[in-house]
Design an enzyme around this catalytic site. Structure first.
Site, PDB file in Angstrom:
ATOM      1  N   THR A 184       0.771  -1.608  -0.238  1.00  0.00           N
ATOM      2  CA  THR A 184      -0.271   0.009  -0.132  1.00  0.00           C
ATOM      3  C   THR A 184       0.716   1.275   0.288  1.00  0.00           C
ATOM      4  O   THR A 184       1.464   1.864  -1.233  1.00  0.00           O
ATOM      5  CB  THR A 184      -1.131   0.015   1.187  1.00  0.00           C
ATOM      6  OG1 THR A 184      -0.348  -0.056   2.273  1.00  0.00           O
ATOM      7  CG2 THR A 184      -1.720  -1.133   0.703  1.00  0.00           C
ATOM      8  N   LYS A 209       4.451  -6.864   3.793  1.00  0.00           N
ATOM      9  CA  LYS A 209       4.048  -5.433   3.453  1.00  0.00           C
ATOM     10  C   LYS A 209       3.157  -4.431   4.901  1.00  0.00           C
ATOM     11  O   LYS A 209       3.166  -5.106   5.766  1.00  0.00           O
ATOM     12  CB  LYS A 209       2.583  -5.354   2.836  1.00  0.00           C
ATOM     13  CG  LYS A 209       1.764  -5.755   3.164  1.00  0.00           C
ATOM     14  CD  LYS A 209       0.422  -5.213   3.421  1.00  0.00           C
ATOM     15  CE  LYS A 209       0.526  -3.322   3.252  1.00  0.00           C
ATOM     16  NZ  LYS A 209      -0.153  -2.684   4.428  1.00  0.00           N
ATOM     17  N   THR A 258      -1.462  -3.191  10.137  1.00  0.00           N
ATOM     18  CA  THR A 258      -1.802  -3.787   9.005  1.00  0.00           C
ATOM     19  C   THR A 258      -0.543  -3.617   8.353  1.00  0.00           C
ATOM     20  O   THR A 258       0.240  -3.718   7.717  1.00  0.00           O
ATOM     21  CB  THR A 258      -1.852  -1.934   8.348  1.00  0.00           C
ATOM     22  OG1 THR A 258      -2.933  -1.563   8.966  1.00  0.00           O
ATOM     23  CG2 THR A 258      -2.701  -2.425   7.026  1.00  0.00           C
ATOM     24  N   GLU A 264       6.268   4.551   7.466  1.00  0.00           N
ATOM     25  CA  GLU A 264       5.693   6.280   7.282  1.00  0.00           C
ATOM     26  C   GLU A 264       6.948   6.778   7.493  1.00  0.00           C
ATOM     27  O   GLU A 264       6.718   6.932   8.786  1.00  0.00           O
ATOM     28  CB  GLU A 264       4.607   5.854   7.013  1.00  0.00           C
ATOM     29  CG  GLU A 264       3.753   5.302   5.923  1.00  0.00           C
ATOM     30  CD  GLU A 264       2.039   5.183   6.718  1.00  0.00           C
ATOM     31  OE1 GLU A 264       1.457   4.489   5.601  1.00  0.00           O
ATOM     32  OE2 GLU A 264       1.557   5.522   7.563  1.00  0.00           O
ATOM     33  N   ASN A 288       0.153  10.376   6.262  1.00  0.00           N
ATOM     34  CA  ASN A 288      -1.291   9.949   6.457  1.00  0.00           C
ATOM     35  C   ASN A 288      -2.582  10.778   6.520  1.00  0.00           C
ATOM     36  O   ASN A 288      -3.688  10.555   6.705  1.00  0.00           O
ATOM     37  CB  ASN A 288      -1.318   9.588   8.575  1.00  0.00           C
ATOM     38  CG  ASN A 288      -0.505   8.330   8.274  1.00  0.00           C
ATOM     39  OD1 ASN A 288      -1.020   7.407   7.760  1.00  0.00           O
ATOM     40  ND2 ASN A 288       1.327   7.893   8.098  1.00  0.00           N
ATOM     41  N   THR A 324      -6.984  10.432  -0.118  1.00  0.00           N
ATOM     42  CA  THR A 324      -6.643  11.208  -1.205  1.00  0.00           C
ATOM     43  C   THR A 324      -5.869  10.827  -2.639  1.00  0.00           C
ATOM     44  O   THR A 324      -4.933   9.967  -2.299  1.00  0.00           O
ATOM     45  CB  THR A 324      -6.539  12.640  -1.294  1.00  0.00           C
ATOM     46  OG1 THR A 324      -4.954  12.615  -1.166  1.00  0.00           O
ATOM     47  CG2 THR A 324      -7.295  13.291   0.508  1.00  0.00           C
TER      48      THR A 324
END
Length: 464
Positions: A191, A220, A231, A318, A459, A464
């Site tokens: 992702t 992942k 996740t 991230e 995040n 979007t």
């Protein structure tokens, strides 16, 4: 104080930098940041009897270039086990796959089908029907009745199920066993990952020293990573012969020491699943007893393999710029050590200090001090007073270049810190925080990363 226009300009620059990191769905090879390419294998040794593929479906609106449907299959039915999220809002594929493995007694599994771009979580009865239909179509293509389903992506949205089902036959037709097939499959489950996480290696077992067994795994995860689990999707496949009865304990033991020992942001997802498949295609004596030498040997292989896979997730956190090992030693119990390490690892103040290269050991000490307190009050403090003793606590930074640790706190007393050396240690991509509790001999380890401006940008723009 900065003006509003100046602040807006700075934020715009940060947004631009974050976008340059290509935090999109399913990073392609040409979009992988230069600093991360070293973690992507260029070849591998893959287990016999497994075929995989990655297919472009367009699960996430607008995606026409990146694979987002992964298919992992075995030529013969497998023994299989899986561990799942403990989040109370469990996604439809989690419910379906758990029930499937229970019904089949961890045997007779044909493979795993995975979509990225939509989590199929908090989607009600319709979402469960979608997961079931994915499995049915995969089963139809494979000629069996045992396909595990996984999904990852945005929560609260229904899958574009017709688009997925229409592409399952294409995913089946693309199945293969080459390195490129495995890499495409690993890419399809990504992702916001910036690189696909794929590993493979060979090993032997005591009862069959001349037989080369192989294990491969893909995972992942880049955000919402915190046990149990987060996740995080993972599929590990081996051609070693392992009985269904012993597979769950092997996987649970490995996950506790790997995927359940990492954190990015402290959030636990609705979808996380790690599955282990064993088809026995390499031959040899079946591992059927937990007391056998082969069981112990494979357990050690799986533990190290899973730990290395889990570390790749942290390296792709991230907005992360650092890979941080939190090691707590000299504890009264492993439980205490893991709890302290976990608390330090998910502290936003610790993580932001690391990003800022600030040797603020007070934040580490603060997190250590409240790690075991579940509720306020003197009784709670008294309950843990023999587990964490300020006068016995030591904190150090340990560089990865083999030089001596930098002591920050010794027996509860602050050291005169060499700020220049501290800055040098904190500039490195990898570092270790070592906490000695001085109350026993047990230890525990967690792996985490820092928090940067990019984490907020990624995040804030996730949907979007």
């Amino acid at each position: 104080m900065a003006s509003k226009s100046t602040s807006t300009a700075v934020w715009g620059q940060l947004r631009h930098l974050a976008q340059q990191q290509t935090r999109c769905y399913s990073a392609t090879a040409d979009s992988i940041p230069a600093s991360k390419k070293k973690y992507v294998p260029t070849k591998g040794v893959y287990p016999k009897g497994f075929r995989v593929s990655g297919t472009i479906v367009g699960v996430k609106p607008g995606n026409t270039t990146k694979p987002d449907l992964a298919f992992v299959t075995s030529d013969t039915p497998c023994a299989a086990a899986a561990v799942f999220t403990k989040n109370r809002f469990q996604a439809a594929p989690v419910t379906f796959s758990r029930d499937l493995l229970k019904k089949k007694g961890n045997s007779g599994v044909n493979g795993v089908i995975i979509n990225s771009g939509c989590a199929n979580a908090v989607t009600g009865k319709g979402g469960l029907e979608d997961a079931e239909s994915m499995a049915r179509e995969a089963d139809r293509c494979l000629g069996g009745d045992g396909t595990i389903v996984m999904s990852t992506g945005v929560i609260g949205q229904r899958l574009p199920i017709k688009r997925i089902l229409d592409n399952v036959p294409a995913a089946h037709s693309r199945l293969g066993s080459s390195h490129d097939h495995w890499l495409s499959c690993a890419t399809a489950i990504c992702t916001t990952d910036t690189f696909p996480k794929l590993m493979s290696r060979s090993f032997t077992l005591p009862s069959s020293p001349s037989v080369e067994y192989r294990i491969a795994g893909m995972t992942k995860g880049a955000g919402m990573i915190h046990p149990n689990m987060a996740t995080l999707l993972g599929v590990i496949a081996t051609d070693a012969p392992i009985a269904p009865a012993v597979l769950p304990s092997l996987l649970k033991n490995a996950v506790d020491r790997s995927f359940n020992s990492i954190t990015i942001d402290g959030d636990t997802s609705t979808n996380d699943t790690v599955a282990l498949l064993a088809n026995g295609a390499a031959g040899g004596k079946e591992i059927a007893s937990e007391s056998s030498p082969d069981f112990a040997a494979f357990r050690d292989v799986l533990n190290v393999f899973s730990e290395d896979l889990a570390k790749l997730i942290v390296r792709d956190g991230e907005g992360a710029t650092k890979f941080v090992t939190i090691r707590v030693v000299e504890s009264d119990s492993e439980e205490t050590a893991k709890k302290v390490a976990s608390t330090i690892a998910r502290s936003p103040l610790v993580k932001t200090a690391l990003y800022g290269k600030d040797a603020n050991w007070g934040r580490i000490l603060c997190a250590t001090g409240y790690a075991l307190i579940s509720e306020p009050g003197s009784a709670a403090v008294a309950e843990v007073s023999d587990k964490i003793v300020p006068e016995k606590t030591n904190v150090s930074f340990v560089p990865t270049d083999g030089t001596a640790e930098l002591k920050l706190l010794v027996d509860g007393e602050p050291e005169q810190v060499d700020e220049v050396r501290a800055a040098e240690i904190l500039k490195a991509e990898d570092l270790e925080i070592l906490v000695r509790l001085g109350t026993g001999k047990a230890e525990g380890t967690y792996w985490t990363c820092d928090f940067s401006h990019e984490y907020v940008t990624i995040n804030g723009d996730y949907r979007t």
